[in-house]
Design an enzyme around this catalytic site. Structure first.
Site, PDB file in Angstrom:
ATOM      1  N   ASN A 115      -2.182  -3.120  13.076  1.00 45.91           N
ATOM      2  CA  ASN A 115      -3.641  -3.015  13.010  1.00 45.91           C
ATOM      3  C   ASN A 115      -4.182  -1.831  13.814  1.00 45.91           C
ATOM      4  OD1 ASN A 115      -3.343  -5.262  11.504  1.00 45.91           O
ATOM      5  ND2 ASN A 115      -4.302  -6.693  12.948  1.00 45.91           N
TER       6      ASN A 115
ATOM      7  N   THR B 280     -39.913  25.835 -10.546  1.00 46.51           N
ATOM      8  CA  THR B 280     -40.202  24.453 -10.166  1.00 46.51           C
ATOM      9  C   THR B 280     -40.373  23.724 -11.488  1.00 46.51           C
ATOM     10  OG1 THR B 280     -42.609  24.737 -10.080  1.00 46.51           O
ATOM     11  CG2 THR B 280     -41.409  25.152  -8.033  1.00 46.51           C
ATOM     12  N   HIS B 281     -39.943  22.496 -11.546  1.00 43.75           N
ATOM     13  CA  HIS B 281     -39.941  21.730 -12.816  1.00 43.75           C
ATOM     14  C   HIS B 281     -39.140  22.457 -13.896  1.00 43.75           C
ATOM     15  CE1 HIS B 281     -43.452  19.467 -11.127  1.00 43.75           C
ATOM     16  NE2 HIS B 281     -43.728  20.652 -10.638  1.00 43.75           N
TER      17      HIS B 281
ATOM     18  N   LYS C  11      -8.157   3.271   1.989  1.00 47.23           N
ATOM     19  CA  LYS C  11      -7.368   4.503   1.918  1.00 47.23           C
ATOM     20  C   LYS C  11      -7.540   5.336   0.658  1.00 47.23           C
ATOM     21  CE  LYS C  11      -4.116   2.478   4.926  1.00 47.23           C
ATOM     22  NZ  LYS C  11      -5.046   1.325   4.935  1.00 47.23           N
TER      23      LYS C  11
ATOM     24  N   LYS D 239     -15.675  30.498 -27.870  1.00 47.66           N
ATOM     25  CA  LYS D 239     -16.181  29.776 -26.697  1.00 47.66           C
ATOM     26  C   LYS D 239     -15.571  30.237 -25.372  1.00 47.66           C
ATOM     27  CE  LYS D 239     -18.608  26.745 -26.296  1.00 47.66           C
ATOM     28  NZ  LYS D 239     -18.481  25.298 -26.550  1.00 47.66           N
TER      29      LYS D 239
ATOM     30  N   TYR E 276      -9.360  -7.301  12.230  1.00 47.41           N
ATOM     31  CA  TYR E 276      -8.724  -6.751  11.027  1.00 47.41           C
ATOM     32  C   TYR E 276      -8.694  -7.805   9.918  1.00 47.41           C
ATOM     33  CZ  TYR E 276      -5.389  -4.861   7.723  1.00 47.41           C
ATOM     34  OH  TYR E 276      -4.814  -4.405   6.566  1.00 47.41           O
TER      35      TYR E 276
ATOM     36  N   ASN F   6     -15.990  28.392 -21.714  1.00 50.30           N
ATOM     37  CA  ASN F   6     -16.655  27.234 -21.105  1.00 50.30           C
ATOM     38  C   ASN F   6     -16.573  27.240 -19.583  1.00 50.30           C
ATOM     39  OD1 ASN F   6     -17.264  26.185 -23.661  1.00 50.30           O
ATOM     40  ND2 ASN F   6     -15.256  25.184 -23.801  1.00 50.30           N
TER      41      ASN F   6
ATOM     42  N   SER G  42     -12.028  27.023 -26.106  1.00 45.25           N
ATOM     43  CA  SER G  42     -12.068  25.826 -26.948  1.00 45.25           C
ATOM     44  C   SER G  42     -10.887  25.860 -27.895  1.00 45.25           C
ATOM     45  CB  SER G  42     -13.382  25.813 -27.733  1.00 45.25           C
ATOM     46  OG  SER G  42     -13.223  25.112 -28.949  1.00 45.25           O
TER      47      SER G  42
ATOM     48  N   SER H 247       0.825  -1.209   0.000  1.00 45.81           N
ATOM     49  CA  SER H 247       0.000   0.000   0.000  1.00 45.81           C
ATOM     50  C   SER H 247       0.863   1.265   0.000  1.00 45.81           C
ATOM     51  CB  SER H 247      -0.934   0.002   1.211  1.00 45.81           C
ATOM     52  OG  SER H 247      -0.205  -0.230   2.400  1.00 45.81           O
TER      53      SER H 247
ATOM     54  N   GLU I   6     -18.567  22.262 -14.348  1.00 43.53           N
ATOM     55  CA  GLU I   6     -18.811  20.992 -15.050  1.00 43.53           C
ATOM     56  C   GLU I   6     -17.996  19.869 -14.430  1.00 43.53           C
ATOM     57  OE1 GLU I   6     -19.162  21.386 -19.632  1.00 43.53           O
ATOM     58  OE2 GLU I   6     -17.883  23.030 -18.964  1.00 43.53           O
TER      59      GLU I   6
ATOM     60  N   GLN J 188      -7.318  -2.667   3.864  1.00 44.63           N
ATOM     61  CA  GLN J 188      -6.310  -1.794   3.254  1.00 44.63           C
ATOM     62  C   GLN J 188      -6.937  -0.950   2.136  1.00 44.63           C
ATOM     63  OE1 GLN J 188      -2.104  -3.053   2.881  1.00 44.63           O
ATOM     64  NE2 GLN J 188      -2.475  -3.035   0.684  1.00 44.63           N
TER      65      GLN J 188
END
Ligand code: ARG
Length: 476
Positions: free
Chosen positions: A109, A154-155, A324, A282, A316, A284, A276, A22, A289, A321
């Site tokens: 552990n 709404t909607h 993490k 553009k 354990y 963006n 872009s 690890s 996003e 492991q």
């Protein structure tokens, strides 16, 4: 030779080292591992389990190892599997066999459970601080837009006008719940598992409370089996984090929509947008996003952790492991997002005129005409039906309610008089929602006050925890 190589007759297969290690990610626990080891060895000396010269040598050696790791000079190897054994190995290389006394009365552990808790409590304080910054940026924009009216949806259909300040404050209170979940989780994270040993405790006369106090914990865990197998605090954190990024993704979606040409309600600052490679015009909204997109990995880490733990027998198991990478990635993903959000919100331009135009050119004051008729003693169901007819007439004749003549209104109800034009104006419509938590200006100003009080409470919590953590750094 492995630290545990005594009972083995052959070296480990290289693929096993590779697959089982690890160190590729748990090196991120290095500073916490060393912090825990220093507290442990101090306690061992205090309890006369090792003598104080050995302790001094080990502490000095650990500090040296910490410096070597920090500078990148230390070689961390897959053969030494994880950060715990790498550090122990480096220590023994540094100070000789006496370094082997460090691990007395301890197992990896309980050690790894300790490191995870030390790491996470610091991350929780950092994230709380960043959430507060984001709330403060939202409040600042809200105050600047206390008179800005836009359609509430709404909607995703225009519903009723609201103050943009009211809209922004919705996120302040959302993030407040997130913040409170984090600060509440801290008390469950901040318990010391050290002394649980591999699973059953230890035969050495250690003092668990002393280690706990040295490390600034609120107390020790109660059961050694539970101590080494509990990762609930990781699950809880991932769940809190999922809500945070879910909220961020909703705000992101609105920033993306509102900055489109179709809405044109806001413009994000150039410093937070990208262009872009093909289309020169553009601009963006990459950051919102991307935050919206990164929601997937955080939800995934929550599901992954729950699934890893499901059905695990006590105590354990090596499966653990897997706790993490998801935790580190979630912490780093959230820190990255929240660092960007506060300045992005603070610097965005609000197109108040466009928002106002959107309110003026729709039927979002229709409820107010119905409420107006209720004021003239017409039952709401009846007034709702009348206004439905009015709106239909408006659509057919290409008129909004404010464009109606009084005669036109009166074709639908005799009860409508000249004061209707005031009642239907956007600011009157907004200010009519004068209920606690409503969008009337005075009610939004009340929210500002509540938010400021909340922020003070959060700030004191953050200051207190940051001071405690700093003190811990100095103590070691
Ligand atoms: N690298 C291990 C982990 O992250 C540390 C604990 C290993 N304990 C053991 N008995 N193999 O879970």
């Amino acid at each position: 030779m492995k630290l545990w190589g005594g009972r083995f007759t052959k070296p480990t297969n290289e693929l096993v080292d590779e697959y089982g290690s690890s160190i590729g990610y748990d090196y991120k626990l290095a500073k916490f591992d060393i912090q825990g080891s220093i507290a442990h060895v101090n306690m061992l000396a205090e309890c006369e389990i090792i003598d104080s010269e050995d302790k001094d040598q080990i502490v000095k050696g650990l500090k040296e190892v910490a410096a070597q790791i920090e500078s990148g000079e230390a070689e961390l190897t897959v053969a030494n599997e994880d950060i715990h054994m790498n550090i122990e190995k480096l220590l023994i290389d540094q100070i000789g066999p006496v370094g082997g006394k460090l691990h007395t009365g301890r197992s990896r552990n309980d050690q790894v459970a300790l490191d995870m808790r030390l790491y996470l409590r610091e991350a929780v304080v950092t994230l709380t601080d960043l959430l507060l910054n984001t709330q403060q940026a939202l409040l600042k924009q809200a105050k600047e837009n206390i008179d800005t009216i836009l359609p509430g949806y709404t909607h995703l259909q225009r519903a009723q006008p609201v103050l943009f300040a009211h809209h922004l404050m919705a996120y302040v209170f959302m993030f407040q719940r997130d913040l409170e979940r984090l600060t509440d989780s801290y008390k469950r994270i901040n318990r010391s598992p050290l002394g649980a040993g591999a699973l059953a405790g230890t035969s050495f006369a250690i003092d668990r409370e002393s280690v706990s106090e040295r490390l600034g914990f609120d107390g020790v865990t109660e059961n050694s089996l539970d101590s080494v197998s509990d990762r609930d605090f990781v699950v809880e954190f991932l769940s809190d984090a999922s809500l945070i990024i879910m909220h961020l993704s909703r705000l992101s979606e609105e920033l993306v929509q509102y900055s489109s040409a179709e809405f044109n309600f806001i413009e994000l600052d150039d410093a937070f947008c990208t262009g872009s490679s093909m289309m020169p015009q553009k601009k963006n909204p990459d950051i919102p996003e991307l935050v919206r997109g990164k929601t997937g990995r955080v939800f995934g880490h929550l599901t992954g952790m729950l699934t890893t733990l499901k059905g695990l027998p006590l105590a354990y198991n090596k499966d653990m492991q897997e706790d993490k990478e998801g935790m580190f990635d979630t912490v780093e993903t959230l820190i990255g997002a929240l660092k960007l959000f506060a300045p992005m919100i603070e610097t965005m331009t609000v197109h108040q005129d466009v928002m106002y135009e959107a309110v003026a050119k729709d039927y979002s004051n229709a409820t107010d005409l119905a409420d107006y008729l209720v004021g003239k003693d017409i039952p709401f169901r009846e007034s709702h039906a009348i206004v439905g007819q009015v709106v239909l007439y408006g659509i057919e004749h290409d008129k909004y309610l404010m464009d109606f003549t009084l005669d036109e209104f009166q074709q639908f109800s005799e009860s409508i008089t000249d004061d209707i034009y005031h009642a239907l104006s956007p600011s009157a419509v907004v200010n009519a929602r004068d209920v606690e938590g409503g969008t009337a200006k005075v009610r939004v100003e009340e929210q500002f006050m509540k938010a400021s009080e909340m922020f003070n409470t959060s700030q004191s919590w953050i200051d207190e925890k940051q001071n405690q953590l700093k003190k811990q750094e100095l103590d070691k």
